[in-house]
Design a protein around this motif. Sequence first.
Motif, PDB file in Angstrom:
ATOM      1  N   VAL A   3       0.818  -1.211   0.000  1.00  0.00           N
ATOM      2  CA  VAL A   3       0.000   0.000   0.000  1.00  0.00           C
ATOM      3  C   VAL A   3       0.850   1.257   0.000  1.00  0.00           C
ATOM      4  O   VAL A   3       0.569   2.218  -0.688  1.00  0.00           O
ATOM      5  CB  VAL A   3      -0.941  -0.010   1.224  1.00  0.00           C
ATOM      6  CG1 VAL A   3      -1.588   1.350   1.405  1.00  0.00           C
ATOM      7  CG2 VAL A   3      -1.998  -1.075   1.041  1.00  0.00           C
ATOM      8  N   SER A   4       1.934   1.255   0.778  1.00  0.00           N
ATOM      9  CA  SER A   4       2.760   2.458   0.862  1.00  0.00           C
ATOM     10  C   SER A   4       3.509   2.660  -0.435  1.00  0.00           C
ATOM     11  O   SER A   4       4.324   1.837  -0.839  1.00  0.00           O
ATOM     12  CB  SER A   4       3.757   2.333   2.012  1.00  0.00           C
ATOM     13  OG  SER A   4       4.591   3.456   2.056  1.00  0.00           O
ATOM     14  N   ALA A  35      -8.391   1.523   4.934  1.00  0.00           N
ATOM     15  CA  ALA A  35      -7.084   2.192   4.953  1.00  0.00           C
ATOM     16  C   ALA A  35      -6.362   1.905   6.262  1.00  0.00           C
ATOM     17  O   ALA A  35      -5.169   1.578   6.275  1.00  0.00           O
ATOM     18  CB  ALA A  35      -7.269   3.694   4.758  1.00  0.00           C
ATOM     19  N   ARG A  67      -2.518   2.331   6.428  1.00  0.00           N
ATOM     20  CA  ARG A  67      -2.459   3.656   5.807  1.00  0.00           C
ATOM     21  C   ARG A  67      -3.287   4.640   6.636  1.00  0.00           C
ATOM     22  O   ARG A  67      -4.364   4.285   7.132  1.00  0.00           O
ATOM     23  CB  ARG A  67      -2.995   3.591   4.377  1.00  0.00           C
ATOM     24  CG  ARG A  67      -2.918   4.913   3.638  1.00  0.00           C
ATOM     25  CD  ARG A  67      -3.348   4.778   2.195  1.00  0.00           C
ATOM     26  NE  ARG A  67      -3.299   6.060   1.522  1.00  0.00           N
ATOM     27  CZ  ARG A  67      -3.678   6.262   0.258  1.00  0.00           C
ATOM     28  NH1 ARG A  67      -4.120   5.253  -0.469  1.00  0.00           N
ATOM     29  NH2 ARG A  67      -3.595   7.469  -0.278  1.00  0.00           N
ATOM     30  N   GLU A 119      -5.337  10.565   4.861  1.00  0.00           N
ATOM     31  CA  GLU A 119      -4.747  10.841   3.554  1.00  0.00           C
ATOM     32  C   GLU A 119      -5.779  10.811   2.431  1.00  0.00           C
ATOM     33  O   GLU A 119      -5.540  11.341   1.352  1.00  0.00           O
ATOM     34  CB  GLU A 119      -3.670   9.795   3.224  1.00  0.00           C
ATOM     35  CG  GLU A 119      -2.447   9.820   4.107  1.00  0.00           C
ATOM     36  CD  GLU A 119      -1.459   8.748   3.696  1.00  0.00           C
ATOM     37  OE1 GLU A 119      -0.528   8.505   4.473  1.00  0.00           O
ATOM     38  OE2 GLU A 119      -1.614   8.156   2.616  1.00  0.00           O
TER      39      GLU A 119
END
Length: 300
Positions: free
Chosen positions: A6-7, A242, A247, A251
Amino acid sequence: RASSPVSLGRPVRLSARGNSMKIGIAIFPTDKAIQPAHLAKEVEDRGFESLWFPEHSHIPTSRVTPWGGREGAPPLPEEYWRTHDQFVGLSAAAAVTENLMLGTGITLVAQRDPLWLAKECASLDLISNGRFILGIGYGWNKEEMANHGIKYTERRAITRENMLACREIWTNEEAQFSGEHVNFDSSWSWPKPVQPGGPKVILGGAAGPKTIKDIVEFCDGWMPISGRHDLAGPIQEVRQAAEDAGRDPAEIEFGQFGTPGKRDVLESLEEAGLSRAVLWVPPEGPDTVLPLLDSYTELL
């Protein structure tokens, strides 16, 4: 790299909650409508936050797929096959504005070569000094996709890999990608976007489990069309997904296309956690479009 985590090196962005609602304008920019540069200047002069252009490369005359893929839909309006290329139109808009955000609403990512798409986005972001937003979608017109060599059932997977490939190009001096649908060796591609990590990527469509997974993996937000999809439930599902993926939910921003130009509607969307609403204007000439813009300014 097609299974990247994900990052993706994205900068942390502040939550949209607590900020005032941003109001943008969308139009099908056609040969019969007010032209992009003229409209962009008028939209910016009136204080709107953004201007959005959709796209279709063409519309096959067979018209097998109903409008939007919805059975019983009305006949497809002609603006769908009369649109300017959205990147050309937005470049013209960038040339005559200074602060207006410029968005694609939407780009049909599966139908585009990712190497060219990455360069178009980076070029527009540089030319506009970081004012570009990439609104994306999976697409609905099966015949249009087929003419591009795309299988309808593979459009989601291709969209994902194309966007992951774009991220690689935007963020690396030497980019490479190996996936099921996209493959290229170590390569140079400039310009790079002005915005760190590339322009914001906003996904449209219904937020089912697959879409939510894509939003969390490679997007910066979700912006569906008004009246078609529930908002409150999916917003919470996206935020939870998320968080589960490691995450920061803050964001991810939320907006809506085609919002009715009514104050109570905008206020209810803001309360639900949306930070942007995009109002449509018809693909008509200045005599029709400019008075409508004037009426919308009361909402600012």
